[in-house]
Design a protein around this motif. Structure first.
Motif, PDB file in Angstrom:
ATOM      1  N   ALA A  21       0.822  -1.205   0.000  1.00 39.35           N
ATOM      2  CA  ALA A  21       0.000   0.000   0.000  1.00 39.35           C
ATOM      3  C   ALA A  21       0.860   1.261   0.000  1.00 39.35           C
ATOM      4  O   ALA A  21       0.551   2.236  -0.686  1.00 39.35           O
ATOM      5  CB  ALA A  21      -0.927  -0.001   1.215  1.00 39.35           C
ATOM      6  N   ALA A  22       1.945   1.263   0.787  1.00 39.73           N
ATOM      7  CA  ALA A  22       2.755   2.474   0.949  1.00 39.73           C
ATOM      8  C   ALA A  22       3.914   2.542  -0.042  1.00 39.73           C
ATOM      9  O   ALA A  22       4.468   3.606  -0.261  1.00 39.73           O
ATOM     10  CB  ALA A  22       3.305   2.544   2.377  1.00 39.73           C
ATOM     11  N   GLY A  23       4.308   1.388  -0.623  1.00 39.53           N
ATOM     12  CA  GLY A  23       5.396   1.381  -1.594  1.00 39.53           C
ATOM     13  C   GLY A  23       6.729   0.973  -0.993  1.00 39.53           C
ATOM     14  O   GLY A  23       6.886   0.881   0.225  1.00 39.53           O
ATOM     15  N   TYR A  24       7.691   0.728  -1.858  1.00 37.16           N
ATOM     16  CA  TYR A  24       9.027   0.355  -1.410  1.00 37.16           C
ATOM     17  C   TYR A  24      10.042   0.691  -2.495  1.00 37.16           C
ATOM     18  O   TYR A  24       9.699   0.905  -3.660  1.00 37.16           O
ATOM     19  CB  TYR A  24       9.097  -1.140  -1.061  1.00 37.16           C
ATOM     20  N   VAL A  25      11.306   0.736  -2.081  1.00 33.11           N
ATOM     21  CA  VAL A  25      12.431   0.928  -2.986  1.00 33.11           C
ATOM     22  C   VAL A  25      13.487  -0.106  -2.628  1.00 33.11           C
ATOM     23  O   VAL A  25      13.866  -0.227  -1.454  1.00 33.11           O
ATOM     24  CB  VAL A  25      13.050   2.340  -2.860  1.00 33.11           C
ATOM     25  N   VAL A  26      13.947  -0.883  -3.591  1.00 29.45           N
ATOM     26  CA  VAL A  26      15.038  -1.827  -3.364  1.00 29.45           C
ATOM     27  C   VAL A  26      16.119  -1.556  -4.404  1.00 29.45           C
ATOM     28  O   VAL A  26      15.847  -1.016  -5.481  1.00 29.45           O
ATOM     29  CB  VAL A  26      14.568  -3.291  -3.438  1.00 29.45           C
ATOM     30  N   GLY A  27      17.344  -1.908  -4.058  1.00 34.05           N
ATOM     31  CA  GLY A  27      18.422  -1.617  -4.999  1.00 34.05           C
ATOM     32  C   GLY A  27      19.655  -2.462  -4.770  1.00 34.05           C
ATOM     33  O   GLY A  27      19.789  -3.159  -3.756  1.00 34.05           O
ATOM     34  N   ILE A  28      20.541  -2.404  -5.745  1.00 39.59           N
ATOM     35  CA  ILE A  28      21.847  -3.044  -5.662  1.00 39.59           C
ATOM     36  C   ILE A  28      22.885  -2.049  -6.158  1.00 39.59           C
ATOM     37  O   ILE A  28      22.568  -1.121  -6.920  1.00 39.59           O
ATOM     38  CB  ILE A  28      21.922  -4.344  -6.504  1.00 39.59           C
ATOM     39  N   GLY A  29      24.132  -2.224  -5.722  1.00 37.74           N
ATOM     40  CA  GLY A  29      25.186  -1.325  -6.149  1.00 37.74           C
ATOM     41  C   GLY A  29      26.530  -2.005  -6.166  1.00 37.74           C
ATOM     42  O   GLY A  29      26.745  -3.019  -5.489  1.00 37.74           O
ATOM     43  N   ALA A  30      27.444  -1.459  -6.938  1.00 35.14           N
ATOM     44  CA  ALA A  30      28.814  -1.963  -7.020  1.00 35.14           C
ATOM     45  C   ALA A  30      29.759  -0.782  -7.149  1.00 35.14           C
ATOM     46  O   ALA A  30      29.425   0.233  -7.778  1.00 35.14           O
ATOM     47  CB  ALA A  30      28.983  -2.906  -8.207  1.00 35.14           C
ATOM     48  N   GLU A  31      30.934  -0.912  -6.547  1.00 35.23           N
ATOM     49  CA  GLU A  31      31.941   0.156  -6.592  1.00 35.23           C
ATOM     50  C   GLU A  31      33.328  -0.447  -6.744  1.00 35.23           C
ATOM     51  O   GLU A  31      33.618  -1.512  -6.189  1.00 35.23           O
ATOM     52  CB  GLU A  31      31.880   1.006  -5.317  1.00 35.23           C
ATOM     53  N   GLY A  32      34.175   0.211  -7.509  1.00 31.94           N
ATOM     54  CA  GLY A  32      35.561  -0.189  -7.666  1.00 31.94           C
ATOM     55  C   GLY A  32      36.441   1.039  -7.767  1.00 31.94           C
ATOM     56  O   GLY A  32      35.980   2.113  -8.180  1.00 31.94           O
ATOM     57  N   ASP A  33      37.709   0.907  -7.377  1.00 35.54           N
ATOM     58  CA  ASP A  33      38.610   2.050  -7.477  1.00 35.54           C
ATOM     59  C   ASP A  33      39.937   1.649  -8.102  1.00 35.54           C
ATOM     60  O   ASP A  33      40.185   0.469  -8.397  1.00 35.54           O
ATOM     61  CB  ASP A  33      38.797   2.752  -6.130  1.00 35.54           C
ATOM     62  N   PHE A  46      11.126   0.231   2.937  1.00 33.08           N
ATOM     63  CA  PHE A  46       9.781  -0.317   2.840  1.00 33.08           C
ATOM     64  C   PHE A  46       8.808   0.561   3.616  1.00 33.08           C
ATOM     65  O   PHE A  46       8.979   0.763   4.824  1.00 33.08           O
ATOM     66  CB  PHE A  46       9.753  -1.749   3.398  1.00 33.08           C
ATOM     67  N   GLY A  47       7.799   1.086   2.943  1.00 34.12           N
ATOM     68  CA  GLY A  47       6.787   1.881   3.607  1.00 34.12           C
ATOM     69  C   GLY A  47       5.878   1.006   4.439  1.00 34.12           C
ATOM     70  O   GLY A  47       5.332   0.020   3.950  1.00 34.12           O
ATOM     71  N   VAL A  48       5.718   1.347   5.712  1.00 36.11           N
ATOM     72  CA  VAL A  48       4.838   0.587   6.609  1.00 36.11           C
ATOM     73  C   VAL A  48       3.730   1.495   7.147  1.00 36.11           C
ATOM     74  O   VAL A  48       3.146   1.235   8.180  1.00 36.11           O
ATOM     75  CB  VAL A  48       5.627  -0.066   7.766  1.00 36.11           C
ATOM     76  N   GLY A  49       3.487   2.564   6.463  1.00 36.48           N
ATOM     77  CA  GLY A  49       2.463   3.531   6.822  1.00 36.48           C
ATOM     78  C   GLY A  49       2.629   4.738   5.930  1.00 36.48           C
ATOM     79  O   GLY A  49       3.575   4.828   5.143  1.00 36.48           O
ATOM     80  N   GLU A  50       1.731   5.694   6.067  1.00 30.36           N
ATOM     81  CA  GLU A  50       1.781   6.861   5.191  1.00 30.36           C
ATOM     82  C   GLU A  50       3.070   7.651   5.365  1.00 30.36           C
ATOM     83  O   GLU A  50       3.597   8.199   4.406  1.00 30.36           O
ATOM     84  CB  GLU A  50       0.571   7.756   5.462  1.00 30.36           C
ATOM     85  N   HIS A  51       3.611   7.687   6.591  1.00 36.03           N
ATOM     86  CA  HIS A  51       4.799   8.501   6.847  1.00 36.03           C
ATOM     87  C   HIS A  51       5.889   7.718   7.575  1.00 36.03           C
ATOM     88  O   HIS A  51       6.753   8.312   8.229  1.00 36.03           O
ATOM     89  CB  HIS A  51       4.432   9.745   7.671  1.00 36.03           C
ATOM     90  N   THR A  52       5.886   6.385   7.498  1.00 30.70           N
ATOM     91  CA  THR A  52       6.874   5.561   8.194  1.00 30.70           C
ATOM     92  C   THR A  52       7.565   4.634   7.207  1.00 30.70           C
ATOM     93  O   THR A  52       6.907   3.976   6.395  1.00 30.70           O
ATOM     94  CB  THR A  52       6.208   4.723   9.304  1.00 30.70           C
ATOM     95  N   TRP A  53       8.896   4.573   7.302  1.00 29.68           N
ATOM     96  CA  TRP A  53       9.697   3.726   6.416  1.00 29.68           C
ATOM     97  C   TRP A  53      10.660   2.895   7.248  1.00 29.68           C
ATOM     98  O   TRP A  53      11.248   3.389   8.218  1.00 29.68           O
ATOM     99  CB  TRP A  53      10.485   4.586   5.426  1.00 29.68           C
ATOM    100  N   PHE A  54      10.796   1.635   6.845  1.00 31.85           N
ATOM    101  CA  PHE A  54      11.780   0.728   7.451  1.00 31.85           C
ATOM    102  C   PHE A  54      12.861   0.445   6.419  1.00 31.85           C
ATOM    103  O   PHE A  54      12.562   0.144   5.262  1.00 31.85           O
ATOM    104  CB  PHE A  54      11.106  -0.578   7.880  1.00 31.85           C
TER     105      PHE A  54
END
Length: 278
Positions: A21-33, A46-54
């Motif tokens: 209901a509230a939505g979520y964002v997931v991601g992956i990343g890589a870095e090298g130098d 992960f949205g667990v309410g209108e104004h709360t994110w875990f």
């Protein structure tokens, strides 16, 4: 399946109705130098309410040092609630290599945001354990703590340009410059991913972000000071964020670090963000 993925899956299954209901964002990343430092990470909010994110994050890195190859890992969890117009974030994490140096951290942030910007007050408490590395002292450990206070801010200068600024300063429970064997950490690697870059006295950064519709470019400059010897590292980065599809964004960042001790290194990172929910 790795433990971090099991934790994410378990939490998601419990919170699935609210998350959808509230939505979520997931991601992956890589870095090298340019000095053979490598890192990969995964993360999610992960949205667990209108104004709360875990939030959850986990990652591993490897650096090639003068003395040995060093592997580190981190796991992080936090929660964010916005009361409008102020909010609070709480979190905890583990970072490091248990055979050399690791830390268990807790943090809190109090923030306010409005139509033209935001500001946050940051606090972090870190508990370090350092395994002495020389042959004469091997088998002994040293414990110390650090308290960090900082400020971060964002101001919209115009509809398409924002100014970013932030900084953090740490107070250690002991003088690290007098800690036996601590200087050996400097020889593990000159990479920005190395352990020496987790032991800082202070850091400061400022930058500009330019929005072009759904795309953005940011330019950032900063400096941090090593707690071990007081040496400075100047850092510069250029980032580009762009949509790949309706729900997928990609961020590319190139960075350069100029160290008083190790000279210059260059890093490249790529991250993907997937936006889900209704």
């Amino acid at each position: 399946m790795p433990l971090s993925r099991l934790v994410v899956l378990a939490i998601y299954l419990v919170l699935a109705p609210a998350v959808q209901a509230a939505g979520y964002v997931v991601g992956i990343g890589a870095e090298g130098d340019s000095v053979e430092g490598r890192a990969i990470s995964s993360f999610g909010e992960f949205g667990v309410g209108e104004h709360t994110w875990f939030a959850l994050a986990a990652g591993v890195s490897r650096t090639e040092g003068f003395l040995r190859t060093n592997d580190t890992r981190f796991v992080d969890a936090g929660i964010d609630h916005w009361f409008k117009p102020v909010g609070i974030r709480l979190g905890g994490s583990y970072w490091g290599n248990p055979d050399i140096l690791d830390s268990r951290d807790i943090r809190a942030s109090f923030y306010a945001r409005g139509n033209t910007g935001s500001i946050s007050l940051e606090y972090e408490k870190r508990y370090f354990e350092f395994d002495l590395q020389s042959d004469a002292l091997r088998g002994r450990t040293a414990e110390f703590r650090a308290d960090g206070w900082g400020l971060n801010g964002r101001v919209e200068l115009s509809e398409k340009i924002s100014f970013l600024i932030g900084g953090m300063a740490y107070d250690y429970s002991r003088n690290l410059r007098l800690q036996p064997d601590i200087d050996l950490l400097a020889y593990l690697s000159s990479s920005r991913l190395s352990m020496i870059n987790s032991l800082i006295d202070q850091r400061f950064n400022a930058g500009l972000e330019f929005d072009f519709g759904l795309k953005s470019v940011d330019i950032t400059a900063g400096r941090w000071q090593a707690a071990m010897d007081g040496s400075n590292v100047d850092s510069y980065s250029l980032g580009f964020l762009t949509p790949v599809s309706d729900r997928l964004d990609m961020e590319i960042r190139i960075s350069r670090d100029d160290s008083e001790t190790f000279g210059s290194t260059t890093a490249l990172s790529v991250h993907f963000y997937y936006f889900g929910g209704s």
